[in-house]
Design an enzyme around this catalytic site. Sequence first.
Site, PDB file in Angstrom:
ATOM      1  N   LYS A   1       5.329   9.104   4.185  1.00 38.74           N
ATOM      2  CA  LYS A   1       5.281   9.273   2.732  1.00 38.74           C
ATOM      3  C   LYS A   1       4.829  10.662   2.256  1.00 38.74           C
ATOM      4  CE  LYS A   1       2.710   5.483   2.524  1.00 38.74           C
ATOM      5  NZ  LYS A   1       1.907   4.347   2.040  1.00 38.74           N
TER       6      LYS A   1
ATOM      7  N   ASP B   1      -2.799  -1.230   2.424  1.00 34.21           N
ATOM      8  CA  ASP B   1      -2.602  -1.743   1.057  1.00 34.21           C
ATOM      9  C   ASP B   1      -1.931  -3.120   1.017  1.00 34.21           C
ATOM     10  OD1 ASP B   1      -0.244  -0.633   1.951  1.00 34.21           O
ATOM     11  OD2 ASP B   1       0.143   0.565   0.160  1.00 34.21           O
TER      12      ASP B   1
HETATM   13 MG    MG Z   1      -0.808   1.735  -4.010  1.00 32.69          MG
END
Ligand code: MG
Length: 492
Positions: free
Chosen positions: A185, A221
Amino acid sequence: MGLCTSSLSGSDRLQDKFYQTKKWKYTIKDRTKLKQVENIVKPFILDDAVYKRVCDVMLDNFNRGLGKETNAEARVKMFPTYVRSVPDGTEEGDFLALDLGGTNFRVLLISLKGQEVNMESKIFLIPQHIMLGTGMQLFDHIADCIYKFMKEQKLEKKTLPLGFTFSFPCKQLGLAKAHLTTWTKGFKCEGVEGNDIVQLLHEAIKRRGDMEVECLAVINDTVGALMSCAHSDRQCAIGLILGTGTNACYIEKLENVGLWDSDYNDPKEVIINTEWGAMGDDGGLDFVITEYDKHVDKHSINAGKQIYEKMISGMYMGEIVRLVLEKLRRNGLLFGGEGSAELSQRGRFYTKYVSEIESDVDESDFKSTKQVFDELNLTNFTDEDCRIALYVCSLVSTRAAYLASAGIATLLNKMERKDVSVAVDGSLYRFHPHFHDLMVEKIEKLVTPGIRFKLMLSHDGSGKGAALVAAVANRLRDEEAMKEKDSKPNED
Ligand code: MG
Ligand code: ADP
């Protein structure tokens, strides 16, 4: 908490959407032009047999990741997280949480008291030069941000336990020990891959020497989303992220986890962080890859990696749409062949534009679409151009939603639970006008009959989830300390 379930109104809306987006065809008088446009967008239209094949590939990848002998070679790593049980609602206390893993970095203060959760948080920027700098710079920056936040909250003198939501692929060696496998990312900080990120954080805190913070748990997450929803919904057993990247976790039986190296006590389950973004890195998804996906991958900082993620998530979706629009324009099928510097610029067509354009349901005015065109300095456009752009956006986002659905259906079929809630977090899912409905529709088609599911929006999972895991770790540590004290009665 916004609870979304499959509903009639959802499928009505969906039909409406298809009607809207497909209607453009009938307004193009020139049949040759229509054929040419259809030819260019065709690779995004896949039938259910193709999505079923994606499910088969995914199941094979999940099993290879879980297998003791096959894990080393597997692209989808299926990391056991050491999170064994979901919260029971008795968690209490004040906790710090960090959320690092893509677009924003946040520091949070979370107070837990039963079902009651209070949160304070602050967003900090991670500048590009730090995202691509050294690990030492990154963790010094993180420690700086923690200090600034604590000072603002007047907490600098307090000793606080911390939960760290670190959303990159990590090999977890314990609840508070996680080695980064590879950056994704857009991050690439030197000297972090292969190292324990909790240790790097503790070292940075120590270098400052002016605060008492101990990281008790590091989670992903996806796990944060699952934990956060499970706090109020006991059926929650899958966490899904559709934001900058995409990933999912789920509760797996220990007997299926070949690499499990810890005890087999109750509950005989552990949360597995699939890291499914890496699906297709071995060529396994080549049967759905388009020339646009290849282009996006080639120009990314991790070419050849995270192939499935690049077809789905927010970091890449806008760019895929831009490439298609550019191709249509170059062929004289859009904007009269006339583009703009902005439209030609890599990364300049933001994923939020896809949501904005697709929220234009009233064809007669195309208000949002025209605003996006304005922002891109496009001047030479007609209603027909708006209609074609809307169609392109809808095809690219629909494919993304369907691909993510294939992943969720595969997990649901594998878990064999009757009733499962899926906790979903991430701006793509949250803000795209049809993502939820599209996913419900496709999962229903791909799931084994009899399995019931519900997709629910997870609010702030990365903060609350990390605090919940830290709270459990804190409680376990206190219990350990008590046991030790009890076993040495003479020392007081
Ligand atoms: Mg997030
Ligand atoms: P992260 O995944 O980094 O925690 P988010 O969940 O906020 O952060 O996701 C950020 C991603 O969501 C970005 O890639 C961005 O392009 C995308 N995004 C932001 N707003 C929207 C929107 N309105 N519609 C669709 N995607 C969006």
